[in-house]
Design a protein around this motif. Structure first.
Motif, PDB file in Angstrom:
ATOM      1  N   UNK A   8       0.788  -1.284   0.061  1.00 13.12           N
ATOM      2  CA  UNK A   8      -0.138   0.031  -0.105  1.00 13.12           C
ATOM      3  C   UNK A   8       0.769   1.320   0.158  1.00 13.12           C
ATOM      4  N   UNK A   9       1.920   1.224   0.828  1.00 13.80           N
ATOM      5  CA  UNK A   9       2.864   2.448   0.741  1.00 13.80           C
ATOM      6  C   UNK A   9       3.709   2.618  -0.477  1.00 13.80           C
ATOM      7  N   UNK A  10       3.738   1.499  -1.161  1.00 15.77           N
ATOM      8  CA  UNK A  10       4.456   1.470  -2.426  1.00 15.77           C
ATOM      9  C   UNK A  10       3.536   2.196  -3.601  1.00 15.77           C
ATOM     10  N   UNK A  11       2.132   1.782  -3.466  1.00 15.42           N
ATOM     11  CA  UNK A  11       1.018   2.352  -4.384  1.00 15.42           C
ATOM     12  C   UNK A  11       0.798   3.961  -4.003  1.00 15.42           C
ATOM     13  N   UNK A  12       1.018   4.320  -2.597  1.00 18.23           N
ATOM     14  CA  UNK A  12       0.827   5.595  -2.331  1.00 18.23           C
ATOM     15  C   UNK A  12       1.825   6.543  -2.835  1.00 18.23           C
ATOM     16  N   UNK A  13       3.074   6.111  -2.830  1.00 18.83           N
ATOM     17  CA  UNK A  13       4.387   6.646  -3.207  1.00 18.83           C
ATOM     18  C   UNK A  13       4.132   6.905  -4.824  1.00 18.83           C
ATOM     19  N   UNK A  14       3.611   5.877  -5.613  1.00 10.15           N
ATOM     20  CA  UNK A  14       3.558   6.072  -7.024  1.00 10.15           C
ATOM     21  C   UNK A  14       2.570   7.228  -7.395  1.00 10.15           C
ATOM     22  N   UNK A  15       1.233   6.984  -6.456  1.00  7.48           N
ATOM     23  CA  UNK A  15       0.415   8.341  -6.641  1.00  7.48           C
ATOM     24  C   UNK A  15       1.024   9.636  -6.370  1.00  7.48           C
ATOM     25  N   UNK A  16       1.757   9.502  -5.583  1.00  7.16           N
ATOM     26  CA  UNK A  16       2.436  11.147  -5.065  1.00  7.16           C
ATOM     27  C   UNK A  16       3.465  11.487  -6.220  1.00  7.16           C
ATOM     28  N   UNK A  17       4.112  10.291  -6.987  1.00  6.05           N
ATOM     29  CA  UNK A  17       5.154  10.511  -7.989  1.00  6.05           C
ATOM     30  C   UNK A  17       4.289  11.129  -9.268  1.00  6.05           C
ATOM     31  N   UNK A  18       2.952  10.702  -9.368  1.00  5.38           N
ATOM     32  CA  UNK A  18       2.178  11.236 -10.437  1.00  5.38           C
ATOM     33  C   UNK A  18       1.521  12.407 -10.125  1.00  5.38           C
ATOM     34  N   UNK A  19       1.309  13.039  -8.940  1.00  3.29           N
ATOM     35  CA  UNK A  19       0.945  14.376  -8.618  1.00  3.29           C
ATOM     36  C   UNK A  19       1.955  15.129  -8.647  1.00  3.29           C
ATOM     37  N   UNK A  20       3.259  14.812  -8.231  1.00  3.17           N
ATOM     38  CA  UNK A  20       4.412  15.710  -8.223  1.00  3.17           C
ATOM     39  C   UNK A  20       4.872  15.830  -9.823  1.00  3.17           C
ATOM     40  N   UNK A  21       4.723  15.003 -10.669  1.00  3.50           N
ATOM     41  CA  UNK A  21       5.258  15.094 -12.163  1.00  3.50           C
ATOM     42  C   UNK A  21       4.290  16.235 -12.876  1.00  3.50           C
ATOM     43  N   UNK A  22       3.078  16.107 -12.133  1.00  9.02           N
ATOM     44  CA  UNK A  22       1.913  17.483 -12.970  1.00  9.02           C
ATOM     45  C   UNK A  22       2.163  18.667 -12.521  1.00  9.02           C
ATOM     46  N   UNK A  23       3.152  18.896 -11.400  1.00 10.92           N
ATOM     47  CA  UNK A  23       3.611  20.163 -10.901  1.00 10.92           C
ATOM     48  C   UNK A  23       4.644  20.950 -11.612  1.00 10.92           C
ATOM     49  N   UNK A  24       4.555  22.124 -11.642  1.00  9.20           N
ATOM     50  CA  UNK A  24       5.576  23.180 -12.372  1.00  9.20           C
ATOM     51  C   UNK A  24       7.115  22.706 -12.093  1.00  9.20           C
ATOM     52  N   UNK A  25       7.956  22.778 -13.038  1.00  2.34           N
ATOM     53  CA  UNK A  25       9.445  22.278 -12.940  1.00  2.34           C
ATOM     54  C   UNK A  25      10.027  23.653 -12.282  1.00  2.34           C
ATOM     55  N   UNK A 114       5.805   8.579 -17.788  1.00  2.72           N
ATOM     56  CA  UNK A 114       5.156   8.374 -19.307  1.00  2.72           C
ATOM     57  C   UNK A 114       3.973   7.484 -19.254  1.00  2.72           C
ATOM     58  N   UNK A 115       4.081   6.165 -18.742  1.00  2.79           N
ATOM     59  CA  UNK A 115       2.908   5.502 -18.753  1.00  2.79           C
ATOM     60  C   UNK A 115       2.070   5.274 -17.460  1.00  2.79           C
TER      61      UNK A 115
END
Length: 204
Positions: A8-25, A114-115
């Motif tokens: 579950x923590x791995x899945x939560x981190x994956x979701x956080x990665x996706x959210x952070x990727x959408x934030x401005x560089x 990307x995926x």
């Protein structure tokens, strides 16, 4: 930690990665482009997990992400996703070199910028079938570890020089000392393996 909680923590981190990727560089210049799992979670499911090892793949040159060194911007990124509160053991890796090394043995990719989420990999982890989603065994162990050692050696030399330059100047020494400690730990860790000249299978 219970097996299901670790996944579950791995899945939560994956979701956080996706959210952070959408934030401005401009706000978060460090770009995380991949999340990998290694270690115990790739084996058969058990009641409890001693450690849950993951690797965050970042869009930086390999020379800027030596083993066990936290790259520039990682603290800012980690604070945003509350990484310090996660029970996962995180290692930072460059997207411009192989993720695997002596500790990240045949890791499994669970998210990419990307995926998105690799649902089959996550399901395999939950079922204790991580073996089927792991990377194949590498054929270039010696060359890869030699490259890892070179990068770690350069990082150690640079951070030693930075520490010597900063040692007696006013201001906080802790950031420079921490950087030197990370580089030292990474170099010694890689050196201990390359001196044996043995791959994972040979060390068992």
């Amino acid at each position: 930690m219970k097996w299901n909680r670790a996944v579950h923590h791995v899945e939560t981190l994956a979701a956080a990665c996706a959210e952070m990727a959408a934030k401005p560089a401009t706000i978060f210049p460090l770009r995380v482009v991949g999340l990998w799992v290694a270690g115990e979670l790739l084996g058969p499911a058990t009641d409890d997990v001693d450690s849950a090892l993951v690797a965050l793949e970042v869009d930086l040159p390999a020379e800027e992400v030596p083993w066990l060194v936290e790259p520039a911007g990682s603290a800012h990124w980690g604070n945003a996703v509350k990484l310090a509160q996660s029970p996962l053991t995180v290692r930072w890796r460059s997207a411009h070199a192989p993720v695997w090394n002596h500790m990240l043995e045949r890791p499994a990719r669970v998210w990419t910028v990307t995926n998105g989420l690799v649902e089959d990999a996550l399901a395999a982890l939950g079922a204790g079938e991580g073996e089927r989603v792991r990377e194949p065994a590498p054929a270039d162990w010696d060359a890869r570890m030699a490259a890892e050692l070179r990068i770690s050696h350069v990082a150690l030399a640079e951070r030693t020089a930075a520490y010597q330059d900063r040692r007696w100047r006013p201001g906080k020494l802790e950031p420079v000392a921490d950087a030197l400690w990370q580089a030292s730990s990474g170099y010694l860790d890689v050196l201990s393996v390359t001196k044996t000249g043995k791959s994972w299978a040979e060390q068992v």
